[in-house]
Design a protein around this motif. Structure first.
Motif, PDB file in Angstrom:
ATOM      1  N   GLN A 193      45.688   0.884  37.548  1.00 30.65           N
ATOM      2  CA  GLN A 193      44.242   1.027  37.696  1.00 30.65           C
ATOM      3  C   GLN A 193      43.521   0.925  36.352  1.00 30.65           C
ATOM      4  O   GLN A 193      42.466   0.288  36.242  1.00 30.65           O
ATOM      5  N   SER A 300      37.148   6.152  38.258  1.00 29.03           N
ATOM      6  CA  SER A 300      38.544   6.216  38.681  1.00 29.03           C
ATOM      7  C   SER A 300      38.586   6.389  40.187  1.00 29.03           C
ATOM      8  O   SER A 300      37.612   6.806  40.826  1.00 29.03           O
ATOM      9  N   GLU A 301      39.719   6.082  40.766  1.00 24.75           N
ATOM     10  CA  GLU A 301      39.857   6.138  42.220  1.00 24.75           C
ATOM     11  C   GLU A 301      39.658   7.548  42.757  1.00 24.75           C
ATOM     12  O   GLU A 301      39.258   7.730  43.908  1.00 24.75           O
ATOM     13  N   LEU A 325      39.620   0.276  44.023  1.00 20.42           N
ATOM     14  CA  LEU A 325      40.259   0.969  45.134  1.00 20.42           C
ATOM     15  C   LEU A 325      41.472   0.179  45.586  1.00 20.42           C
ATOM     16  O   LEU A 325      41.424  -1.053  45.665  1.00 20.42           O
ATOM     17  N   GLN A 326      42.532   0.910  45.909  1.00 19.68           N
ATOM     18  CA  GLN A 326      43.740   0.263  46.413  1.00 19.68           C
ATOM     19  C   GLN A 326      43.441  -0.436  47.743  1.00 19.68           C
ATOM     20  O   GLN A 326      42.777   0.117  48.614  1.00 19.68           O
ATOM     21  N   GLN A 389      42.845   5.861  51.522  1.00 22.01           N
ATOM     22  CA  GLN A 389      44.120   6.569  51.400  1.00 22.01           C
ATOM     23  C   GLN A 389      44.772   6.847  52.745  1.00 22.01           C
ATOM     24  O   GLN A 389      45.927   7.299  52.790  1.00 22.01           O
ATOM     25  N   TYR A 454      44.202  -4.234  44.154  1.00 19.45           N
ATOM     26  CA  TYR A 454      43.003  -3.409  44.057  1.00 19.45           C
ATOM     27  C   TYR A 454      41.781  -4.259  44.368  1.00 19.45           C
ATOM     28  O   TYR A 454      41.701  -5.434  43.982  1.00 19.45           O
TER      29      TYR A 454
END
Length: 852
Positions: A193, A300-301, A325-326, A389, A454
């Protein structure tokens, strides 16, 4: 057949949930199976979390509800139920689950962690030399969600080699196989990331940025990784700081204010905020209330999708928010599954059967799993149904199921291996595992991480809460869609963030990292200065010079010692005048009444000699103030303690005479009393003083004190003082006086005076008590006080010792001489009245009877 029933149940649930009736979701967090998976989810949050507020080893109370945590728990449930219905994955076996709330606190997460490791069918953990055959209650653990919790549980589970698959802990340190051999995760590590974030800064030409992190392991390690990545790409970090986490009794506002003030001072337009949601909430709360300037925030995520941050009033005023974001697979049936579960939770008949079927052994320990979950509506969780998530939880369950499938050597017809699988056996098949989940095929690498793409997200405000728009992608390299990005600037132009400001007076340039693209203006510390405007380092001042912070020159140090005009010295001089005046007054009275019984009982010429010695002690304190010199340093201890020895030796003779007259038989007393007066008494005084002279001579010859100049003790002055080279020898100088005082105390402490006689022992006892109190207090005070004030401490100790002896021994006699002269008789002081012999004989007879 099922679809109309599900739709009808969902419709009934929506109507029923609107009434606010309690649910039974908390009872759906456990299901039995052939193999049980543990789950750690943030179902609630504590109002005032943190170990600092705890005074007993009890868990914090989790009162706030976390909708994301509940949805993640439901994602684990749906994954387990899917696997149980599959014929190609673990055929003939049934997985169960045991889900607990972590409250986002390590201290709460440890209780279910202990439950997971309890022996199967119980809640006890036994101590064994070998856990190879140990079968815990769960086979593997899914979770926790944060790196802070995973750092705690990861080491704990690794001891038992129990597989743990986290769906959100991304800290790079968790990749260390030596420390966390059984830890896996379905999210990439923070390094991926942060690499994407560094490439984003490079893509837009931002090489002058600020980097902030939460004041925890997650933020600190993230900043460390980013600093290295930024340096390698020629990006200069203008300011690097830590945002404190909100805790009870923590001065949070001042620290956040300081961090933001430093960011604003650095004139950067881009800020990387690698922090937890709670720290980001604290930072933006103050930023909004203070109306600080807008900036580009690279998120950050952890906080990019946080409801806690996104729902903050006024958040639209902070500027442009970008973050990664993943990317995971869409779970299309998950929304319908959540609605169905809520419908079942509102059905009293279903809840009744569930309570009877799924009651666990640990309910009396942890209580209800999630009481807050029983008071929610569909509206409370609808916002997080598509949380990124959710797939990570789903994939984590499938990874464990695939590893178990491989361990049991399952095929289409069943699983040949019938022996129960231990966690360490499952772990062997987790390494480098490839599994299928949601149409994707993730793979654990050697560090237990997965490689995922990402998406670059942009906050776009539509109402009170922003929506996330895709404006790029990162899969090892960054691709951006610049035309989709809306900047916070008035003309929608990309902000510029480069260094250009000039350093102020007393500051020098410091290149950030290994590149000269940017520099910070650094204050010259105290003791250094800036010589030229283009300096990159602050030269240090000479040993005899000093400088304040941000100075352009050095100043000469002035000498510092205990000067005569200091308030402490003036006060001690007043005390000296008082003590010396009392000594002279007492000496004058004793000389004037030298032939009186009172003076003779006090020692006669010896008493006058003792008072002269006390006067010399008073005068010796004049050696301590003023600029030290070699002669002063050598003379201080001998000239102050030698006359004190002379005084104490005369008091010792008084004590010995009192002891002989009171405690010994009459024949012995008469013989020894004569020796304690006259020439023999002076010989005792001379011997005591010779012993003290010998000790002082050894002290001056072996360890002579010396004048030293300390350049480092004081920031702007040079401390000049007499340095004691040996504290042991310094203590031995006091040995003679301490011995004499101790013998005086022993000789008079238990002596009782006869009626009608002056109590000479009492005055000596209190005089010696005053001596001991003074010098016992002197030791710790001298050890802890500043060096510059040590001479004042010694002056005070000497003067208080003199005043103590005067007040306890001499002044009461002076009072009798002046105010009660009728008592100045031989009978009262010398015991030479008609009945004295008879009383003494009676006393001896009584003593003999007492001994018999």
């Amino acid at each position: 057949m099922l679809r109309p029933a599900v739709l009808g149940l969902s419709l009934w649930a929506l109507l029923h949930l609107g009434t606010g009736a309690p649910l039974c979701l908390s009872q759906q967090l456990r299901m039995k199976g052939d193999y049980v998976l543990g789950g750690l989810f943030p179902l609630g949050e504590a109002e005032e979390a943190g170990l600092r507020s705890r005074t007993r080893p009890s868990s914090p109370v989790c009162t706030r509800f976390s909708s994301n945590g509940l949805l993640w728990a439901l994602a684990m449930k749906v994954a387990v139920e899917e696997i149980n219905n599959k014929s190609d994955l673990l055929p003939g076996l049934r997985l169960g689950y045991d889900l607990f709330d972590t409250c986002s606190e390590p201290v709460v997460a440890m209780k279910p962690s202990l439950m997971f490791l309890a022996k199967a069918g119980s809640r006890d953990i036994a101590a064994y030399c070998n856990y190879t055959q140990y079968q815990p209650r769960v086979l593997a653990v899914i979770g926790p969600h944060s790196s802070e919790l995973a750092m705690v549980t990861g080491k704990f589970f690794s001891f038992f080699l129990m597989p743990q698959v986290s769906y959100g802990a991304s800290m790079e340190l968790l990749s260390a196989r030596e420390t966390f051999p059984s830890f896996f995760r379905t999210v990439p590590s923070d390094r991926v990331q942060l690499t994407a974030a560094a490439e984003l800064l490079q893509e837009f030409g931002w090489n002058w940025v600020a980097a902030l992190g939460s004041d925890d392991e997650y933020g600190r390690q993230g900043l460390s990784i980013f600093s290295a990545l930024a340096a390698a790409r020629g990006i200069c970090i203008a300011h690097e700081g830590l945002v404190p986490l909100p805790r009870a009794n923590s001065p949070l506002l001042g620290k956040v204010q300081e961090v933001l003030h430093q960011v604003n001072q650095s004139s950067v337009q881009v800020v990387l905020l690698f922090a937890s949601a709670r720290a980001a909430h604290a930072l933006f709360s103050y930023s909004i209330s203070s109306k600080l300037s807008r900036k580009v925030w690279v998120a950050s995520e952890a906080w990019l999708t946080s409801d806690l941050v996104m729902g903050l009033p006024g958040m639209a005023q902070v500027g442009t928010v970008l973050g990664f974001l993943q990317r995971g697979a869409q779970l299309h049936k998950f929304s319908q599954y959540v609605k169905t579960r809520l419908a079942l939770a509102a059905d009293p008949v279903f809840c009744a059967t569930l309570g009877e079927r799924e009651q666990g052994l640990e309910e009396d320990v942890v209580g209800r799993r999630c009481p807050q979950c029983d008071c929610i509506t569909l509206q409370n969780v609808s916002a997080g149904l598509n949380h990124h998530q959710t797939f990570s939880v789903y994939a984590a369950v499938y990874s464990v199921a695939q590893a178990l499938h491989n361990t049991l050597q399952c095929n289409a017809s069943g699983c040949p291996v019938q022996d129960p699988v231990k966690p360490w056996q499952l772990l062997d098949n987790m390494y480098n595992l490839t599994f299928h989940a949601g149409g994707l095929t993730p793979r654990f690498n050697s560090s237990g991480n997965v490689d995922m793409e990402y998406d670059l997200k942009l906050w776009v405000w539509q109402g009170s809460v922003p929506r996330l728009h895709d404006v790029g992608r990162f899969n090892g390299s960054l691709r951006t869609e610049r035309l989709k990005i809306r900047w916070h600037t008035s003309d929608n132009q990309k902000p510029v963030s480069r260094c250009s400001r000039r350093c102020q007076e007393g500051q020098v340039r410091r290149v950030k990292g290994f590149h000269s693209c940017c520099y910070d203006c650094v204050d010259c510390e105290a003791g250094s200065y800036r010589q030229n405007p283009d300096d990159i380092a602050c030269p240090f001042c000479g040993q005899d010079e000093w400088s304040p912070e941000r100075s352009t020159r050095c100043f000469r140090r002035r000498s510092r010692f205990l000067a005569w005009g200091e308030p402490a010295v003036l006060l001690l001089l007043l005390l000296l005048s008082l003590a010396l005046g009392l000594v002279l007054a007492a000496l004058g009275l004793f000389v004037h009444h030298r032939d009186s019984p009172l003076v003779q009982a006090s020692g006669g010429p010896l008493a006058c000699f003792g008072l002269v010695c006390l006067g010399l002690v008073c005068l010796s304190v004049l050696l301590f103030p003023g600029q030290p010199s070699p002669a002063r340093c050598l003379a201080q201890q001998p000239l102050s303690h030698l006359p004190l020895t002379g005084c104490l030796s005369t008091l010792f003779l008084q004590a010995a005479e009192i002891f002989v007259e009171s405690e010994l038989p009459l024949s012995w007393a008469d013989r020894l009393s004569g020796c304690l007066r006259g020439p023999w008494a002076w010989l005792v005084v001379l011997l005591a003083m010779l012993v003290e002279v010998a000790l002082c001579t050894w002290y001056l010859v072996a360890f002579p004190p010396e004048v030293v100049t300390d350049w480092h003790m004081l920031p702007t002055e040079a401390l000049v003082h007499c340095r004691t080279r040996s504290w042991v020898s310094f203590g031995l100088v006091h040995a003679t006086n301490a011995t004499l005082a101790f013998l005086c105390f022993l000789g008079t402490f238990l002596v009782q005076s006869r009626p009608g006689r002056y109590n000479r022992a009492r005055g000596l006892t209190f005089a010696m008590l005053a001596y001991f109190i003074t010098w016992v207090s002197f030791v710790p005070l001298l050890a802890n006080v500043q060096v510059v004030l040590r001479p004042a401490v010694q002056m005070g100790a000497l003067l208080l010792c003199v005043l103590g002896i005067l007040a306890a021994f001499h002044l009461p006699r002076c009072y009798l001489l002046v105010r009660q002269p009728e008592l100045n008789t031989p009978e009262f002081f010398l015991g030479r009245g008609p009945g004295d012999a008879r009383d003494r004989n009676d006393g001896d007879t009584g003593n003999q009877g007492k001994h018999e």
